[in-house]
Design an enzyme around this catalytic site. Structure first.
Site, mmCIF file in Angstrom:
data_model
loop_
_atom_site.group_PDB
_atom_site.id
_atom_site.type_symbol
_atom_site.label_atom_id
_atom_site.label_comp_id
_atom_site.label_asym_id
_atom_site.label_seq_id
_atom_site.Cartn_x
_atom_site.Cartn_y
_atom_site.Cartn_z
ATOM 1 C CG ASN A 259 -1.895 -1.117 1.229
ATOM 2 O OD1 ASN A 259 -1.974 -1.880 0.278
ATOM 3 N ND2 ASN A 259 -2.630 -1.262 2.305
ATOM 4 C CB CYS A 260 4.348 1.921 0.785
ATOM 5 S SG CYS A 260 5.626 3.195 0.724
#
Length: 112
Positions: free
Chosen positions: A8-9
């Site tokens: 998700n980064c």
């Protein structure tokens, strides 16, 4: 090549896509989901030292003063999101930390 980061980064995703586009074979290792072994974390810490611990993260800010006194590796084992990302490992052992202009240039990536 392995890219240690978070699925998700944004930075990890940008690095992953840019490395693929530059022709690298990349495996994303999500340090939260896939976990990173304590031995591997220790090895990365020996290479990068305190730079590996992300003191600007939300996770760090939520830690108590007592928790912050624990060793960096122990903290990153408990809270994988404390590891600065991405860490890129090429076969042969070459490592980089982060995704700045120097790292992009090193891996042959343009305008990532």
């Amino acid at each position: 090549m392995k890219l240690y980061g978070l699925k998700n980064c944004d930075t990890s995703r940008r690095a992953f896509k840019a490395l693929k586009a530059a022709g690298h074979e990349v495996e994303l290792v999500d340090v939260r989901k896939d976990m990173i072994s304590p031995e591997e974390l220790e090895r990365l810490y020996l290479v990068f030292g305190q730079d590996l611990l992300n003191r600007r993260s939300t996770t760090w800010r939520k830690l108590s003063e007592e928790e912050r006194k624990e060793g960096a590796v122990a903290l990153m084992i408990k809270h994988p999101t404390l590891m600065k990302r991405p860490v890129i490992l090429e076969e042969g052992g070459l490592l980089t930390l982060g995704w700045g202009k120097d790292e992009q240039k090193h891996w042959g990536v343009k305008d990532a």
